[in-house]
Design a protein around this motif. Structure first.
Motif, PDB file in Angstrom:
ATOM      1  N   PRO A  77       0.828  -1.206   0.000  1.00 50.71           N
ATOM      2  CA  PRO A  77       0.000   0.000   0.000  1.00 50.71           C
ATOM      3  C   PRO A  77       0.865   1.259   0.000  1.00 50.71           C
ATOM      4  O   PRO A  77       1.694   1.460   0.882  1.00 50.71           O
ATOM      5  CB  PRO A  77      -0.810  -0.121   1.300  1.00 50.71           C
ATOM      6  CG  PRO A  77      -0.007  -1.037   2.166  1.00 50.71           C
ATOM      7  CD  PRO A  77       0.673  -1.982   1.240  1.00 50.71           C
ATOM      8  N   GLY A  93       0.229  -5.001   4.072  1.00 54.00           N
ATOM      9  CA  GLY A  93      -0.019  -5.710   2.824  1.00 54.00           C
ATOM     10  C   GLY A  93       0.085  -7.215   3.009  1.00 54.00           C
ATOM     11  O   GLY A  93      -0.708  -7.986   2.446  1.00 54.00           O
ATOM     12  N   HIS A  97      -2.980  -8.366   4.953  1.00 56.23           N
ATOM     13  CA  HIS A  97      -4.193  -8.293   4.146  1.00 56.23           C
ATOM     14  C   HIS A  97      -4.267  -9.475   3.184  1.00 56.23           C
ATOM     15  O   HIS A  97      -5.341 -10.052   2.954  1.00 56.23           O
ATOM     16  CB  HIS A  97      -4.237  -6.972   3.374  1.00 56.23           C
ATOM     17  CG  HIS A  97      -5.518  -6.747   2.642  1.00 56.23           C
ATOM     18  ND1 HIS A  97      -5.701  -7.108   1.325  1.00 56.23           N
ATOM     19  CD2 HIS A  97      -6.707  -6.209   3.053  1.00 56.23           C
ATOM     20  CE1 HIS A  97      -6.929  -6.794   0.951  1.00 56.23           C
ATOM     21  NE2 HIS A  97      -7.557  -6.231   1.970  1.00 56.23           N
ATOM     22  N   LEU A 146      -6.056  -1.001   0.133  1.00 59.73           N
ATOM     23  CA  LEU A 146      -5.834  -2.435  -0.010  1.00 59.73           C
ATOM     24  C   LEU A 146      -7.053  -3.136  -0.603  1.00 59.73           C
ATOM     25  O   LEU A 146      -6.925  -4.003  -1.476  1.00 59.73           O
ATOM     26  CB  LEU A 146      -5.466  -3.038   1.343  1.00 59.73           C
ATOM     27  CG  LEU A 146      -4.052  -2.721   1.842  1.00 59.73           C
ATOM     28  CD1 LEU A 146      -3.903  -3.065   3.326  1.00 59.73           C
ATOM     29  CD2 LEU A 146      -3.017  -3.489   1.013  1.00 59.73           C
ATOM     30  N   SER A 148      -1.409   0.173  -4.811  1.00 57.47           N
ATOM     31  CA  SER A 148      -0.972  -0.953  -3.982  1.00 57.47           C
ATOM     32  C   SER A 148      -0.537  -2.105  -4.882  1.00 57.47           C
ATOM     33  O   SER A 148      -1.238  -3.114  -5.019  1.00 57.47           O
ATOM     34  CB  SER A 148      -2.112  -1.405  -3.056  1.00 57.47           C
ATOM     35  OG  SER A 148      -2.536  -0.358  -2.212  1.00 57.47           O
TER      36      SER A 148
END
Length: 799
Positions: free
Chosen positions: A559, A574, A577, A608, A614
């Motif tokens: 991101p 990231g 996620h 995200l 991203s």
């Protein structure tokens, strides 16, 4: 050359020697060898190297030939010797003839060498005529590459041509028994360069020895002095005055990145650091690099020099000037490159007044012109051998043979190729007559000054080698400044994928060719599938542009893109996620989440979820950053690689029996809709089980050093598992992540234990400083018309 009727028993041998044989005392060595053996003949420099003609009896000639390589001067390097026997012509005596200047250069430009022990003794001897002469040198030491204008190497083709030798220096220069016999930069206090101390405005404050003494006095008072050394300017300040070091950090805008320290001798080094025999040899060798050493834990006053770092970059004085300065100062000094952030080192004193304005309180300069600037090399010891991290003084411009001997004959190119390198840690390289000539470290191409240096280096390489490149070889990333400049030139180009170039660079560095399996881990490089690669497992079977991507690290988003490189906490989000989706925002007790405010978290959540700014990455470098954040070690990096370095240092401090984690699992990689088969790796290295275990370990109070050690062990195990699966004996370790000494050591040890042959870098950096060599390696097995569609398409106009 005088001659007499030849003896009926005399023979004649003619030698053509290529390599680094000019400017290193090679002709005087040959002369003394011939005279000592009672042979007749001559020796001269040529654009191709050195030519020797010698006459005598069969047995003495054979002995003469056998002694050339093993007894050659320390700074020389013989690449090739061609020998021809002809009829004797009755030569008498042995002479050094005038250099032959016609023809294209085909020899190695000599490297700069640190001042030798004999010259240092003279400089410190009040009875010697060179007492306190800061530019003392001989055939075994001193400037070469930084003062030469063109080959062959003679005084009239160097910046020393403006200094006429006095009678005593001329006597030395022409005396075959003298150490300065044909030492081209030879001079003394009466006829050589002179020092001057300047104010920041360029006013002369003092000259000669007074300038040196006053500069040392300024250093003792805590002032910052810019010193014009062997290859350019350094910013010096006393290392044991924290306020002075802090002032240098503030002025150079270098918050936490470690400084190097110059110490007077090995005894002083041992009082600061632990030093092993190989490290001692590297420090005191003619290259005089900065060597990374493990410092003593109880050494006071180092927090400002290398904050939070168990290693210290150390170098010894490389010139008589530095020896004299350190003796006057009476202690260690910080010695850092004289440049602004993201700019190359300054080589000219008038340029330095502008570019170092506001940094230096005084300028210690001299009037010997510098043809090209050259920084200190940086070296470390990994798995029992030296590894160059920044290739500059002492190594440049020593060539590397290309292409490898096992490249198919039909896949070799006779073209002169120019490789323009990458965007960060840029170097350029020229392939001429089967050899690669690499430039010195230029730096990141982020400023107008660095781009100008990049352009000048390309011109300089071609001028020195007397060759013009017919093809430019670039990184496949279309937005790298080096790539854009090559495209703008209008000539033919060949694009080489970033990680493929890393792999081939390491092979070339080790004088090897394909087939090989590569474990290529770095921060990021443009991939063929629109993502940022950086955790790649590649196979190369021949020299050229082709490779097979058999494995990759499980991708995750970054991101903020480039912001995630500066902020490991973003990489951590990231990672989480990709593993947990929106559930990551419920893990409120993790350091990475606690590092953001609620509004910041909301913005990042949207980025995200929508994939806005991203990009996907498979980078091991960003994985290391993310784990540094998740373990609480580092949320924002103040310099490139800081988070990964701190993770390595933490792992080094952990016990070896730290225990194993679930590790990193190899899983099949399903094809994505519309994905080209040639871009998709068959296997994915899944970090998911490791990260889940890491979260629990953190909550359970497991120290960061234990978790870091487990990650390093798991990465090494994954590399070995992939190599065993592939089954190729030769396993290449390249990319910036293999600057990590622990990771490289673990991988090398385990690959050997598995019966495989690990290949890692030697004299060319594993980071992007080695890309240009890999680019040449790829192009040496192809032609300007060869390419593949994913790379070629990147050169289409996207404006």
């Amino acid at each position: 050359m005088n001659s007499v009727p030849p003896s009926p028993h005399a023979e004649r041998m003619e030698f053509e020697i290529r390599g680094m044989v000019q400017g290193v005392g090679f002709r005087p060595f040959v002369h003394q060898l011939g005279v000592g053996m009672g042979l007749s003949g001559w020796v001269r420099n040529t654009p191709r190297g050195v030519r020797i003609v010698v006459e005598g009896g069969t047995e003495p000639l054979g002995t003469f030939q056998s002694r050339l390589r093993p007894e050659a001067p320390p700074g020389s390097w013989i690449e090739d010797i061609e020998v021809r026997r002809t009829a004797a012509s009755g030569l008498r005596g042995f002479e050094i003839l005038e250099s032959e200047v016609s023809g294209s250069p085909d020899t190695s430009v000599p490297v700069d060498l640190a001042v030798c022990a004999d010259c240092v003794r003279e400089v410190l001897d009040p009875a010697n005529r060179r007492y306190r002469h800061p530019f003392t040198n001989c055939t075994r030491c001193g400037p070469r590459f930084t003062i030469i204008e063109r080959m062959p190497y003679d005084r009239e083709r160097t910046s020393m041509k403006c200094f006429a030798m006095c009678a005593p220096c001329r006597s030395e220069f022409f005396d075959p028994a003298d150490r300065r016999f044909h030492a081209q930069p030879n001079a003394c206090p009466d006829c050589g360069p002179r020092l001057a101390l300047w104010s920041p405005e360029g006013a002369v404050l003092s000259t000669g020895d007074d300038a040196l003494r006053e500069a040392a006095a300024a250093l003792r008072r805590g002032r910052i002095v810019a010193v014009k050394g062997l290859g350019g300017f350094q910013l010096l300040v006393t290392a044991d005055q924290p306020e002075a070091v802090a002032r240098l950090r503030e002025r150079k805008q270098r918050e936490e990145k470690p400084f190097a320290v110059m110490l007077a001798d090995l005894k002083a080094v041992r009082s600061w650091c632990r030093i092993r025999p190989l490290e001692a040899r590297l420090l005191s060798g003619p290259e005089a690099p900065i060597v990374l050493l493990r410092r003593h834990a109880d050494t006071p006053g180092l927090e400002g020099v290398a904050p939070g770092n168990p290693l210290l970059g150390v170098l010894l004085p490389c010139t008589a000037l530095h020896h004299l300065l350190l003796r006057e100062v009476g202690g260690p000094v910080v010695a850092t490159s004289g440049n602004r952030h993201d700019e190359p080192i300054c080589g000219d004193e008038h340029q330095a007044l502008d570019r170092l304005a506001g940094m230096a309180d005084q300028f210690l300069v001299h009037d010997r012109p510098m043809i090209r600037a050259l920084d200190d090399s940086v070296v470390t010891v990994v798995a029992g051998r030296a590894l160059v991290l920044r290739r500059a003084r002492g190594f440049v411009p020593r060539p590397i043979p290309l292409p490898p001997p096992d490249a198919p004959e039909g896949r070799r190119t006779a073209a002169t190729l120019l490789a323009v390198g990458g965007h960060l840690k840029n170097t350029v390289a020229l392939a001429v007559n089967g050899r690669a000539f690499l430039s010195q470290h230029i730096g990141d191409l982020e400023t107008a000054a660095s781009l100008e240096a990049h352009h000048q280096m390309i011109e300089d390489l071609q001028q020195l080698q007397g060759a013009t490149a017919s093809v430019a070889v670039t990184d496949a990333h279309p937005e790298y400044a080096s790539t854009r400049a090559a495209r703008a030139s209008g000539g033919p180009t060949i694009a080489v994928q970033h990680h493929h170039a890393h792999l081939l660079s390491c092979l070339a560095d080790n004088r090897m060719g394909p087939p090989a399996f590569g474990v290529i881990w770095d921060g990021s490089g443009d991939g063929r599938d629109g993502t940022l690669w950086g955790g790649e497992f590649l196979i190369v079977r021949e020299v050229g542009l082709g490779f097979e991507r058999i494995g990759t690290l499980r991708p995750f988003r970054l991101p903020g893109g480039e912001a995630a490189i500066r902020e490991p906490r973003r990489a951590a989000l990231g990672l989480l996620h990709a593993l947990l989706g929106d559930r990551l925002w419920t893990l409120g007790d993790l350091p990475a989440l606690e590092a953001f405010t609620r509004p910041e978290q909301a913005t990042l959540r949207q980025m995200l979820n929508r994939g806005v700014q991203s990009p996907w990455t498979s980078s091991v470098g960003r994985l290391l950053d993310a784990v540094a954040s998740l373990t609480g070690l580092r949320q924002r990096s103040r310099f490139e690689g800081q988070a990964a370095m701190e993770l390595e240092f933490a792992a080094e401090s952990a016990p070896r029996n730290a225990g194993r984690s679930p590790g990193l699992a190899w899983v099949p990689n399903p094809a994505a809709p519309g994905e080209a088969a040639g871009n998709r790796a068959r296997l994915v290295l899944d970090w998911g089980p490791f990260v889940l275990e890491l979260i629990e370990a953190h909550r359970g109070g497991v120290p960061a050093r234990i978790q870091s050690r487990r990650l390093h062990e798991a990465l090494a195990d994954a590399a070995v598992a992939a190599a065993v699966r592939v089954g190729l004996e030769r396993v290449v370790l390249s990319g910036g992540c293999f600057q990590n000494r622990l990771l490289t050591r673990l991988a090398v040890r385990r690959l050997r234990h598995a019966g495989l042959r690990p290949v890692w870098h030697r004299q060319v950096p594993p980071n992007d400083g080695g890309l240009a060599l890999g680019q040449l390696m790829a192009a040496s097995g192809t032609t300007a018309n060869d390419s593949n569609e994913p790379c070629a398409s990147l050169f289409q106009d996207r404006s």
